[in-house]
Design an enzyme around this catalytic site. Structure first.
Site, PDB file in Angstrom:
ATOM      1  N   TRP A 118       0.822  -1.211   0.000  1.00 24.48           N
ATOM      2  CA  TRP A 118       0.000   0.000   0.000  1.00 24.48           C
ATOM      3  C   TRP A 118       0.852   1.254   0.000  1.00 24.48           C
ATOM      4  O   TRP A 118       0.524   2.217  -0.693  1.00 24.48           O
ATOM      5  CB  TRP A 118      -0.995  -0.029   1.165  1.00 24.48           C
ATOM      6  CG  TRP A 118      -2.005  -1.114   0.979  1.00 24.48           C
ATOM      7  CD1 TRP A 118      -2.154  -2.247   1.719  1.00 24.48           C
ATOM      8  CD2 TRP A 118      -2.991  -1.203  -0.077  1.00 24.48           C
ATOM      9  NE1 TRP A 118      -3.167  -3.018   1.205  1.00 24.48           N
ATOM     10  CE2 TRP A 118      -3.695  -2.415   0.107  1.00 24.48           C
ATOM     11  CE3 TRP A 118      -3.335  -0.386  -1.159  1.00 24.48           C
ATOM     12  CZ2 TRP A 118      -4.736  -2.823  -0.738  1.00 24.48           C
ATOM     13  CZ3 TRP A 118      -4.368  -0.792  -2.007  1.00 24.48           C
ATOM     14  CH2 TRP A 118      -5.053  -1.983  -1.792  1.00 24.48           C
ATOM     15  N   ASP A 187      -1.531   5.946   6.645  1.00 23.64           N
ATOM     16  CA  ASP A 187      -2.619   5.124   6.120  1.00 23.64           C
ATOM     17  C   ASP A 187      -2.851   4.033   7.167  1.00 23.64           C
ATOM     18  O   ASP A 187      -2.080   3.091   7.276  1.00 23.64           O
ATOM     19  CB  ASP A 187      -2.202   4.526   4.775  1.00 23.64           C
ATOM     20  CG  ASP A 187      -3.242   3.553   4.218  1.00 23.64           C
ATOM     21  OD1 ASP A 187      -4.277   3.335   4.881  1.00 23.64           O
ATOM     22  OD2 ASP A 187      -3.004   3.025   3.111  1.00 23.64           O
ATOM     23  N   LYS A 211     -12.114  -2.315   6.533  1.00 25.91           N
ATOM     24  CA  LYS A 211     -11.268  -3.303   7.193  1.00 25.91           C
ATOM     25  C   LYS A 211     -11.716  -3.467   8.648  1.00 25.91           C
ATOM     26  O   LYS A 211     -12.051  -4.542   9.087  1.00 25.91           O
ATOM     27  CB  LYS A 211      -9.793  -2.889   7.161  1.00 25.91           C
ATOM     28  CG  LYS A 211      -9.270  -2.492   5.787  1.00 25.91           C
ATOM     29  CD  LYS A 211      -9.220  -3.644   4.808  1.00 25.91           C
ATOM     30  CE  LYS A 211      -9.024  -3.228   3.363  1.00 25.91           C
ATOM     31  NZ  LYS A 211      -7.784  -2.564   3.050  1.00 25.91           N
TER      32      LYS A 211
END
Ligand SMILES: *Cc1c(COP(=O)(O)O)cnc(C)c1O
Length: 373
Positions: A118, A187, A211
């Site tokens: 990511w 993040d 998530k």
């Protein structure tokens, strides 16, 4: 009106009794209580004569939901009134571009710490906007650790330092929140609200909800006002964090926010972030103990960088991995396959995954080793 679509779910029980243990990395498991509450409220929300999906986003009923979500988020994370709580769209992936668009000036630079898939995507988008540097990376090591902060090559003039505190695909996690001379942006998609955070170093924290916080469709953006005031001007209206900090500019993703509000209340009732952190530590420790205690399984991440949320592991005999994943599914243990780019196994142990799921997985692993080892 009768729904007669033959592909519909009409024959599945509506009380949740067929739910299995869901280790999906995202969209991921939600608390069953939350789903059942939403189910009950679905046709008519709180005596307003329509469902929450059918009412104005300027109505008093919706105002109350969003306000409660914001207040619970602040309470759970200990955010002062200097923090803005925004509910945006476009996923965490949109943030990869929106962060540099707002905070990376034309004559400036930003630092990125790359610890997995990511972060790699985040820096790619930032390069479209301006000058970025890699302050640290564990790519040469297959992202099996988080480089210690003392080893980062930081630029004191950077506008911000971007990190990924939990790398969902690679299974590593920061064990400490960095506090640097420049604002840190993280993040936190796959760890937000799984543990207490030391907020001091952060200018901004963002997370796709799907998530650990709710369903897909809303992105949580927490932004400190001092950092917000440093953004560039002018910006496209919808991509300017200031627009959303100032007012409800357009139609927000009402239904996902409504679900997030329920998840936050569920977490608050359970004792908040400290309580869930203790449970999360216990859950992950049980699984890591099972992996470490056998020559049949092996972890993929260094012990000092292991994720509490996404536990990645392999079979020493990798050929058996598809059998493991298939047999697990037959035993009611869903989505244990690793991300398609790395293979192996991954068990995501988000807040809403019951501890019993981990106990069942550990028992399954012992049995699988006994019959295939
Ligand atoms: C899932 C994930 C993303 C991508 O989120 P989208 O909402 O699908 O854009 C980004 N970062 C991390 C750490 C993730 O786990």
């Amino acid at each position: 009106m009768q729904v007669t679509d033959p592909t519909s779910n009409a024959s599945a029980p509506t009380d949740g009794s067929e739910r299995q243990f869901n280790f999906s990395a995202g969209p991921a498991v939600l608390p069953e209580e939350v789903l059942l509450e939403a189910k009950n409220e679905l046709p008519v929300y709180d005596h307003v004569g329509a469902s929450v999906m059918e009412i104005s986003h300027r109505s008093a009923a919706y105002d109350k939901i969003e306000e409660s979500a914001r207040e619970h988020m602040k309470k759970l994370l200990g955010l002062s009134d200097d923090w803005h709580v925004l509910f945006l769209q476009g996923g965490a992936s949109m943030q990869f571009y929106q962060v540099p668009l707002n905070f990376l000036p034309e004559d400036g630079s930003a630092d990125y710490v790359i610890t997995g898939r990511w972060g790699t995507k985040a820096i790619k988008e930032a390069r479209r906007v301006g000058d970025v540097r890699v302050a640290a990376s564990s790519e040469d090591d297959d992202f099996s650790h988080v480089p210690p902060v003392e080893e980062w090559d930081l630029n004191p003039d950077a506008s911000y330092v971007h990190i990924t505190t939990n790398e969902t695909v690679n299974g590593n996690q920061f064990q400490k929140d960095p506090n640097l001379d420049v604002p840190v942006v993280t993040d936190a998609s796959s760890e937000l609200l799984s543990r207490p955070m030391d907020l001091d170093g952060y200018g901004m924290i963002y997370a796709g909800a799907q998530k650990n916080v709710g369903p897909a469709g809303v992105t949580i953006v927490l932004i400190h006002d001092d950092f917000l005031q440093q953004r560039k001007q002018p910006l496209p209206t919808m991509l300017d964090y200031g627009t959303h900090a100032a007012k409800r500019f357009n139609t927000p993703p009402v239904f996902p926010i409504y679900m997030v509000e329920k998840v936050l209340r569920w977490l608050d009732d359970l004792g908040g972030v400290d309580a869930i952190h203790a449970i999360n530590q216990r859950k992950s420790q049980k699984l890591y103990n099972a992996i470490d205690g056998s020559d049949f399984y092996r972890g993929t991440v260094d012990e000092d960088s292991r994720s509490m949320m996404n536990v990645t592991f392999r079979l020493v005999e990798e050929d058996l991995e598809p059998v493991f994943i298939k047999k697990a599914k037959e035993n009611g243990l869903l989505s244990l396959g690793g991300h398609r780019t790395v293979g192996g196994m991954r068990a995501s142990l988000y807040n809403a995954l019951p501890e019993e799921a981990v106990d069942t997985l550990v028992a399954f692993m012992k049995e699988f080793e006994r019959t295939h080892g």
